[in-house]
Design a protein around this motif. Structure first.
Motif, PDB file in Angstrom:
ATOM      1  N   PHE A 179      56.709   3.172  34.574  1.00 41.62           N
ATOM      2  CA  PHE A 179      55.371   3.082  33.998  1.00 41.62           C
ATOM      3  C   PHE A 179      54.519   4.266  34.450  1.00 41.62           C
ATOM      4  CE2 PHE A 179      50.948   1.574  34.724  1.00 41.62           C
ATOM      5  CZ  PHE A 179      50.555   1.449  33.397  1.00 41.62           C
ATOM      6  N   LEU A 180      54.532   4.544  35.751  1.00 40.91           N
ATOM      7  CA  LEU A 180      53.768   5.678  36.273  1.00 40.91           C
ATOM      8  C   LEU A 180      54.328   7.003  35.762  1.00 40.91           C
ATOM      9  CD1 LEU A 180      53.216   4.508  39.957  1.00 40.91           C
ATOM     10  CD2 LEU A 180      51.512   4.652  38.149  1.00 40.91           C
ATOM     11  N   SER A 211      48.725  -7.660  35.312  1.00 39.33           N
ATOM     12  CA  SER A 211      47.814  -7.285  36.396  1.00 39.33           C
ATOM     13  C   SER A 211      48.243  -6.007  37.110  1.00 39.33           C
ATOM     14  CB  SER A 211      47.712  -8.429  37.416  1.00 39.33           C
ATOM     15  OG  SER A 211      49.003  -8.793  37.897  1.00 39.33           O
ATOM     16  N   TYR A 212      49.513  -5.624  36.973  1.00 35.17           N
ATOM     17  CA  TYR A 212      49.998  -4.406  37.612  1.00 35.17           C
ATOM     18  C   TYR A 212      49.404  -3.155  36.969  1.00 35.17           C
ATOM     19  CZ  TYR A 212      53.283  -0.635  38.809  1.00 35.17           C
ATOM     20  OH  TYR A 212      53.840   0.549  39.216  1.00 35.17           O
ATOM     21  N   TYR A 213      49.110  -3.213  35.677  1.00 31.65           N
ATOM     22  CA  TYR A 213      48.677  -2.003  34.976  1.00 31.65           C
ATOM     23  C   TYR A 213      47.427  -1.369  35.587  1.00 31.65           C
ATOM     24  CZ  TYR A 213      51.914  -3.507  31.244  1.00 31.65           C
ATOM     25  OH  TYR A 213      53.013  -3.894  30.521  1.00 31.65           O
ATOM     26  N   PRO A 214      46.329  -2.096  35.726  1.00 32.54           N
ATOM     27  CA  PRO A 214      45.148  -1.444  36.321  1.00 32.54           C
ATOM     28  C   PRO A 214      45.356  -1.044  37.771  1.00 32.54           C
ATOM     29  CG  PRO A 214      44.745  -3.796  35.983  1.00 32.54           C
ATOM     30  CD  PRO A 214      46.021  -3.467  35.271  1.00 32.54           C
ATOM     31  N   ALA A 215      46.068  -1.874  38.530  1.00 34.33           N
ATOM     32  CA  ALA A 215      46.294  -1.574  39.950  1.00 34.33           C
ATOM     33  C   ALA A 215      47.081  -0.281  40.112  1.00 34.33           C
ATOM     34  CB  ALA A 215      47.024  -2.738  40.620  1.00 34.33           C
ATOM     35  N   ALA A 216      48.154  -0.129  39.341  1.00 32.60           N
ATOM     36  CA  ALA A 216      48.991   1.061  39.457  1.00 32.60           C
ATOM     37  C   ALA A 216      48.304   2.292  38.890  1.00 32.60           C
ATOM     38  CB  ALA A 216      50.314   0.832  38.742  1.00 32.60           C
ATOM     39  N   ARG A 226      43.104   7.209  33.879  1.00 28.63           N
ATOM     40  CA  ARG A 226      42.307   6.155  34.525  1.00 28.63           C
ATOM     41  C   ARG A 226      42.403   4.885  33.689  1.00 28.63           C
ATOM     42  NH1 ARG A 226      38.148   8.852  31.694  1.00 28.63           N
ATOM     43  NH2 ARG A 226      37.015   7.425  30.300  1.00 28.63           N
ATOM     44  N   TRP A 227      42.257   3.746  34.333  1.00 30.96           N
ATOM     45  CA  TRP A 227      42.301   2.467  33.637  1.00 30.96           C
ATOM     46  C   TRP A 227      40.975   2.232  32.915  1.00 30.96           C
ATOM     47  CZ3 TRP A 227      45.657  -0.634  31.741  1.00 30.96           C
ATOM     48  CH2 TRP A 227      45.287  -1.930  31.339  1.00 30.96           C
ATOM     49  N   GLU A 228      41.080   1.905  31.635  1.00 28.36           N
ATOM     50  CA  GLU A 228      39.885   1.706  30.814  1.00 28.36           C
ATOM     51  C   GLU A 228      39.690   0.253  30.416  1.00 28.36           C
ATOM     52  OE1 GLU A 228      36.441   3.547  29.291  1.00 28.36           O
ATOM     53  OE2 GLU A 228      38.065   4.375  30.516  1.00 28.36           O
ATOM     54  N   GLY A 229      40.734  -0.593  30.570  1.00 32.20           N
ATOM     55  CA  GLY A 229      40.557  -2.020  30.335  1.00 32.20           C
ATOM     56  C   GLY A 229      41.187  -2.529  29.051  1.00 32.20           C
ATOM     57  N   ASP A 230      40.524  -3.505  28.450  1.00 38.74           N
ATOM     58  CA  ASP A 230      41.032  -4.226  27.289  1.00 38.74           C
ATOM     59  C   ASP A 230      41.060  -3.325  26.049  1.00 38.74           C
ATOM     60  OD1 ASP A 230      41.794  -6.067  25.418  1.00 38.74           O
ATOM     61  OD2 ASP A 230      40.046  -7.372  25.650  1.00 38.74           O
TER      62      ASP A 230
END
Length: 468
Positions: A179-180, A211-216, A226-230
């Motif tokens: 994923f990374l 839940s791993y997606y935003p954390a990683a 960067r994590w942007e959310g939904d």
């Protein structure tokens, strides 16, 4: 657990089950008690114990273990042996135990491999697999050729993904590393770097998302992404973005497609659960980047191995570069074991004379069907929780219509319960993962359906006891 002696520390804290803590009077680390009690409930399988042993340095006498009895052990004076499960390293369950259904640890497959494990057994002589390199002619130079061959064979058997016709295979330490690697490969594409002009690429997924997606994504505060959310609330505009499509979706098991409609997006398809024990195989997926993992396919989470099927050679090359810098490749020993595992799975369906007991996906589907039936019966009776309803779909692998049997139950608390995770943890000693971790509300909680029978059965009994 390792016990370290202290020659200077004589403190005896009141809590006998406390974690090791640094002493205030010296630099040593020690167990904060001189006496402790260990209670072990021994589970018996086929008339014999499946427990290993963990030896520590705190005493001499052995724990005398009697089947089906609780054993109380005082701190001895020399080498002490504590019996734990040889697969998970955890103590056996008791009626008062905390049931951990937070993680998707696939111990449900243990029974299958107890019967069929000989077909997947490996022996690696000390002189083999020493080099970093597996195949210098391959784009992913640390991918074992035999592992690549068994991956393609498995996908041809199941029919869940296009793995031939020029698709590149990139191996990783679980799909988590892949994923990374995918985020890195997509965010460093020349056209993306120019369009973003130094800004990190937004990463989105439809809620409830894993839940791993935003954390990683945000762990290292990368300037690349960067994590942007939904994804449902994301407005792409003219800038590049990355959407992660998890199907069947972790945590709720629903089939998903991309949400954001824009020509500027890059897609990562997480297909960890697109196997016939969990969902209907409606066709061979053929996406740009598709992630799979041994852990949810065969149950071998401890092998820490996953693979990506990638269309574009340059994307696969950048993914390989990420893994090369991150871990200098992937364990060849793990790949060698995975070769035998995937071969055993395929042989169970393709070899003449292989019995029903050798069919992994049928085993998994049978167990999951029984568990989902029990869960729905209990929840219908106590009327405290709600569950998603699924429709039957034709499964090309099974040759018939099948219901989805997700690896996780996405519970929704009714009545006046606003925090489902806390309710189950504090009132009923069941660990789950709360909905807020998945971008949802607190009335939801994810429950693993992949544990051992004794864990699941005890969970069902506790659900039956809930009265509001």
């Amino acid at each position: 657990m390792q016990f370290m002696e202290s020659r200077q520390c004589l403190q005896k804290p009141s809590n006998p089950f406390a974690e090791p803590k640094r002493c205030l009077n010296c630099s040593c680390r020690h167990i904060r008690t001189a006496h402790f009690v260990v209670s072990i409930l021994l589970s018996i399988h086929n008339g014999g114990s499946r427990l290993g042993s963990l030896r520590n340095k705190a005493g001499s006498s052995k724990v005398q273990v009697k089947p089906k009895n609780l054993v109380k052990v005082e701190m001895p004076s020399a080498t002490q042996e504590i019996n734990v499960n040889e697969t998970t390293g955890s103590l056996a369950m008791s009626v008062d135990s905390v049931i951990n259904l937070d993680r998707g640890d696939p111990k449900v497959y243990e029974k299958f491999w107890l019967e069929n494990g000989a077909a997947a057994a490996v022996e690696i002589p000390g002189w083999q697999k020493i080099s970093y390199f597996s195949d210098l002619t391959n784009l992913c130079w640390f991918l074992e050729p035999d592992f690549a061959a068994e991956i393609r064979r498995l996908h041809r058997l199941v029919g869940n993904a296009v793995a031939d016709h020029g698709r590149h295979i990139v191996v990783g330490t679980g799909s988590s590393q892949l994923f990374l690697a995918s985020l890195f490969a997509l965010s460093t594409a020349p056209e993306v770097a120019v369009a973003c002009n130094g800004r990190p690429v937004p990463v989105v997924s439809s809620a409830p998302y894993f839940s791993y997606y935003p954390a990683a994504t945000d762990l290292l505060k990368s300037g690349l992404f960067r994590w942007e959310g939904d994804a449902c609330s994301f407005h792409a505009g003219s800038t590049p973005y990355i959407e992660v499509v998890c199907s069947p979706r972790n945590p709720d098991g629903s089939a998903r497609t991309a949400i954001v409609k824009s020509c500027n997006g890059k897609l990562i398809h997480d297909l960890a659960y697109y196997w016939p024990q969990y969902t209907a195989i409606t066709g061979a997926m053929d996406e740009d980047i598709m992630l799979f993992t041994v852990s949810k396919c065969t149950g071998h989470a401890g092998t820490r191995l996953g693979w990506a099927l990638v269309k574009d050679a340059e994307v696969a090359r950048r993914m390989t570069k990420f893994i090369e810098v991150n871990t200098i490749g992937v364990s060849k020993d793990s790949q060698y074991r995975a070769v035998r595992i995937l071969k055993a799975v395929c042989d169970g369906y393709e070899l003449e004379g292989a019995g029903e007991s050798a069919k992994l996906f049928h085993f998994g589907r049978k167990v999951m069907a029984r568990r989902w039936e029990k869960l729905r019966e209990v929840l219908a009776a106590n009327k405290v929780f709600g569950l998603m309803e699924f429709k039957k779909l034709h499964c090309e692998f099974m040759g018939k219509e099948t219901l989805p049997l997700p690896a996780f139950a996405w519970l929704e608390c009714g009545r006046d319960i606003e925090d489902c995770e806390s309710f189950l943890r504090q009132k009923h000693k069941v660990l789950t993962r709360g909905g807020k971790d998945f971008g949802a509300d607190g009335k939801h909680a994810r429950v693993s359906m992949l544990g051992r029978d004794e864990d699941f059965d005890m969970f069902i009994q506790r659900l039956k006891a809930i009265r509001l």
